[in-house]
Design a protein around this motif. Structure first.
Motif, mmCIF file in Angstrom:
data_model
loop_
_atom_site.group_PDB
_atom_site.id
_atom_site.type_symbol
_atom_site.label_atom_id
_atom_site.label_comp_id
_atom_site.label_asym_id
_atom_site.label_seq_id
_atom_site.Cartn_x
_atom_site.Cartn_y
_atom_site.Cartn_z
ATOM 1 N N THR A 68 0.856 -1.176 0.000
ATOM 2 C CA THR A 68 0.000 0.000 0.000
ATOM 3 C C THR A 68 0.894 1.229 0.000
ATOM 4 N N LYS A 69 0.454 2.259 -0.677
ATOM 5 C CA LYS A 69 1.254 3.488 -0.762
ATOM 6 C C LYS A 69 1.658 3.949 0.644
ATOM 7 N N GLY A 70 2.948 4.205 0.829
ATOM 8 C CA GLY A 70 3.455 4.641 2.118
ATOM 9 C C GLY A 70 4.073 3.531 2.942
ATOM 10 N N ASN A 71 3.837 2.256 2.558
ATOM 11 C CA ASN A 71 4.475 1.142 3.275
ATOM 12 C C ASN A 71 5.992 1.243 3.167
ATOM 13 N N ASN A 72 6.674 0.870 4.264
ATOM 14 C CA ASN A 72 8.138 0.958 4.295
ATOM 15 C C ASN A 72 8.797 -0.382 3.962
ATOM 16 N N PHE A 73 9.960 -0.283 3.305
ATOM 17 C CA PHE A 73 10.732 -1.449 2.906
ATOM 18 C C PHE A 73 12.218 -1.179 3.164
ATOM 19 N N ILE A 74 12.948 -2.239 3.468
ATOM 20 C CA ILE A 74 14.386 -2.145 3.726
ATOM 21 C C ILE A 74 15.151 -2.632 2.494
ATOM 22 N N VAL A 75 16.137 -1.852 2.044
ATOM 23 C CA VAL A 75 16.931 -2.207 0.870
ATOM 24 C C VAL A 75 17.875 -3.362 1.200
ATOM 25 N N LYS A 76 17.797 -4.434 0.396
ATOM 26 C CA LYS A 76 18.675 -5.605 0.537
ATOM 27 C C LYS A 76 19.336 -5.894 -0.808
ATOM 28 N N ASP A 77 20.446 -6.657 -0.776
ATOM 29 C CA ASP A 77 21.023 -7.062 -2.065
ATOM 30 C C ASP A 77 20.202 -8.213 -2.631
ATOM 31 N N THR A 78 20.426 -8.529 -3.903
ATOM 32 C CA THR A 78 19.533 -9.462 -4.609
ATOM 33 C C THR A 78 19.668 -10.917 -4.150
ATOM 34 N N SER A 79 20.695 -11.221 -3.363
ATOM 35 C CA SER A 79 20.804 -12.587 -2.833
ATOM 36 C C SER A 79 19.645 -12.900 -1.890
ATOM 37 N N GLU A 80 18.943 -11.854 -1.422
ATOM 38 C CA GLU A 80 17.805 -12.032 -0.514
ATOM 39 C C GLU A 80 16.534 -12.462 -1.238
ATOM 40 N N ALA A 81 16.588 -12.465 -2.580
ATOM 41 C CA ALA A 81 15.461 -13.000 -3.341
ATOM 42 C C ALA A 81 15.616 -14.515 -3.378
ATOM 43 N N ILE A 82 14.652 -15.256 -2.799
ATOM 44 C CA ILE A 82 14.793 -16.709 -2.692
ATOM 45 C C ILE A 82 13.532 -17.425 -3.171
ATOM 46 N N ASN A 83 13.708 -18.674 -3.549
ATOM 47 C CA ASN A 83 12.575 -19.542 -3.843
ATOM 48 C C ASN A 83 12.023 -20.050 -2.513
ATOM 49 N N ARG A 84 10.757 -19.816 -2.283
ATOM 50 C CA ARG A 84 10.196 -20.122 -0.958
ATOM 51 C C ARG A 84 10.096 -21.622 -0.681
ATOM 52 N N GLN A 85 10.214 -22.443 -1.730
ATOM 53 C CA GLN A 85 10.162 -23.884 -1.536
ATOM 54 C C GLN A 85 11.556 -24.454 -1.263
ATOM 55 N N SER A 86 12.525 -24.105 -2.123
ATOM 56 C CA SER A 86 13.876 -24.662 -2.006
ATOM 57 C C SER A 86 14.766 -23.829 -1.088
ATOM 58 N N LYS A 87 14.356 -22.579 -0.817
ATOM 59 C CA LYS A 87 15.137 -21.633 -0.013
ATOM 60 C C LYS A 87 16.441 -21.209 -0.707
ATOM 61 N N GLU A 88 16.566 -21.475 -1.995
ATOM 62 C CA GLU A 88 17.760 -21.083 -2.748
ATOM 63 C C GLU A 88 17.579 -19.688 -3.335
ATOM 64 N N SER A 89 18.695 -18.966 -3.467
ATOM 65 C CA SER A 89 18.634 -17.621 -4.034
ATOM 66 C C SER A 89 18.302 -17.680 -5.519
ATOM 67 N N ILE A 90 17.428 -16.783 -5.938
ATOM 68 C CA ILE A 90 17.052 -16.688 -7.355
ATOM 69 C C ILE A 90 17.438 -15.322 -7.922
ATOM 70 N N GLY A 91 18.251 -14.580 -7.156
ATOM 71 C CA GLY A 91 18.607 -13.221 -7.554
ATOM 72 C C GLY A 91 19.257 -13.138 -8.919
ATOM 73 N N ASN A 92 20.228 -14.024 -9.200
ATOM 74 C CA ASN A 92 20.931 -13.945 -10.489
ATOM 75 C C ASN A 92 20.033 -14.351 -11.644
ATOM 76 N N GLU A 93 19.107 -15.276 -11.404
ATOM 77 C CA GLU A 93 18.166 -15.664 -12.451
ATOM 78 C C GLU A 93 17.243 -14.500 -12.821
ATOM 79 N N LEU A 94 16.782 -13.767 -11.812
ATOM 80 C CA LEU A 94 15.910 -12.622 -12.087
ATOM 81 C C LEU A 94 16.674 -11.503 -12.790
ATOM 82 N N LYS A 95 17.915 -11.263 -12.384
ATOM 83 C CA LYS A 95 18.732 -10.239 -13.053
ATOM 84 C C LYS A 95 19.022 -10.645 -14.490
ATOM 85 N N THR A 96 19.290 -11.930 -14.695
ATOM 86 C CA THR A 96 19.536 -12.436 -16.044
ATOM 87 C C THR A 96 18.308 -12.233 -16.922
ATOM 88 N N PHE A 97 17.143 -12.470 -16.374
ATOM 89 C CA PHE A 97 15.896 -12.271 -17.110
ATOM 90 C C PHE A 97 15.758 -10.823 -17.579
#
Length: 295
Positions: A68-97
């Motif tokens: 929602t507009k105004g919600n706060n978020f903390i800046v993290k590096d892309t390694s924090e993007a993970i697959n919720r099932q395997s718990k593996e980072s998907i950051g490089n796959e998303l950047k590659t896309f």
């Protein structure tokens, strides 16, 4: 809510006409230093929404509460993007896309969201092409895309510089976002600026080399290594040459006078060889007188 993305949109992306190497490096460093910063959502939603740090983001938590507009978020590096099932980072796959499959990522925001959910939550749907997913995974395994500073040529005149981050929600049960920012720059102007920067460095190196004495090693290519002498130094050299020539003229004149004096000195001190003919004549005359006196 559907939000379209124009590749050169003034709202979401910035088109710049110059590219100084030092400025780019500083921008990258500044982006990297933002990890841990707090940013806010500029609008409601879950796909391609804007944030107040200039990034746009897609949800990476399928089914959680959207922003929602105004919600706060903390800046993290892309390694924090993970697959919720395997718990593996998907950051490089998303950047590659986004970088290597730029046209597809920019084409349809809904399709892009579904592709991202496929990586983050094993989502499947009619917009998710399994063959494309395998290609993206294979490509990402061969190359690491940096969080900041990746460059892709868009056409003959424009290239894109990419920045990526993960925005972690401060509200439990709310979606986190994979966010991106694209800066477009003019290729021709970038080449001109880089050339000017190289020429500036070359000029500075040449001025530094003026004070370096010439040695046998650097005499091998005088046409390339001879420094350009500034005008004031040229005038000083000319004056020095004139002064040296004047000294040489005076020295030659003195040498000439010394030579004449030396010859005169030698003439005065010649041994008596010039009196021998006179003595012979005198002796013959005396003998003749004695002979005639006897007769």
């Amino acid at each position: 809510m559907t939000i379209g993305l124009n590749c050169v949109s003034a709202e979401n992306n910035t088109l710049i006409m110059s590219s100084e190497v030092e400025e780019d490096e500083l921008k990258i460093k500044n982006e990297e230093d933002r990890t841990g910063d707090l940013v806010g959502a500029s609008e409601d939603g879950h796909y391609n929404i804007s944030f107040d740090d200039g990034y746009n983001g897609y949800c990476i938590n399928y089914g959680d509460e959207e922003a929602t507009k105004g919600n706060n978020f903390i800046v993290k590096d892309t390694s924090e993007a993970i697959n919720r099932q395997s718990k593996e980072s998907i950051g490089n796959e998303l950047k590659t896309f986004f970088v290597e499959y730029y046209d597809i990522a920019m084409q349809d925001t809904v399709k892009t969201q579904h592709i991202i959910w496929h990586f983050s939550d094993d989502f499947t749907g009619k917009r998710v092409d399994s063959k494309l997913m395998e290609e993206i995974k294979a490509t990402s395994s061969q190359k690491i895309i940096p969080d900041h500073g990746a460059v892709k040529k868009i056409n003959n005149t424009t290239e894109a510089v990419f920045d990526f981050e993960v925005l972690q929600s401060t509200n439990p049960g709310h979606q986190n976002f994979f966010a991106y920012k694209i800066t477009y720059r003019d290729i021709v102007q970038a080449i001109i600026n880089e050339t000017n920067n190289n020429n500036s460095n070359l000029t500075n190196d040449t001025l530094k080399n003026e004070s370096t004495p010439t040695t046998p090693e650097n005499k091998t290519n005088t046409s390339e290594n001879t420094p350009v002498i500034p005008k004031n130094k040229t005038e000083n050299i000319k004056a020095q040459i004139k002064e040296d020539n004047t000294k040489n003229d005076i020295s030659n004149e003195n040498d000439s006078k010394d030579s004449k004096s030396h010859k005169s000195y030698l003439k005065k001190h010649v041994t008596g060889y010039n009196f021998i003919p006179a003595l012979i004549i005198l002796l013959l005359g005396t003998l003749l007188l004695v002979k005639y006196a006897r007769d």
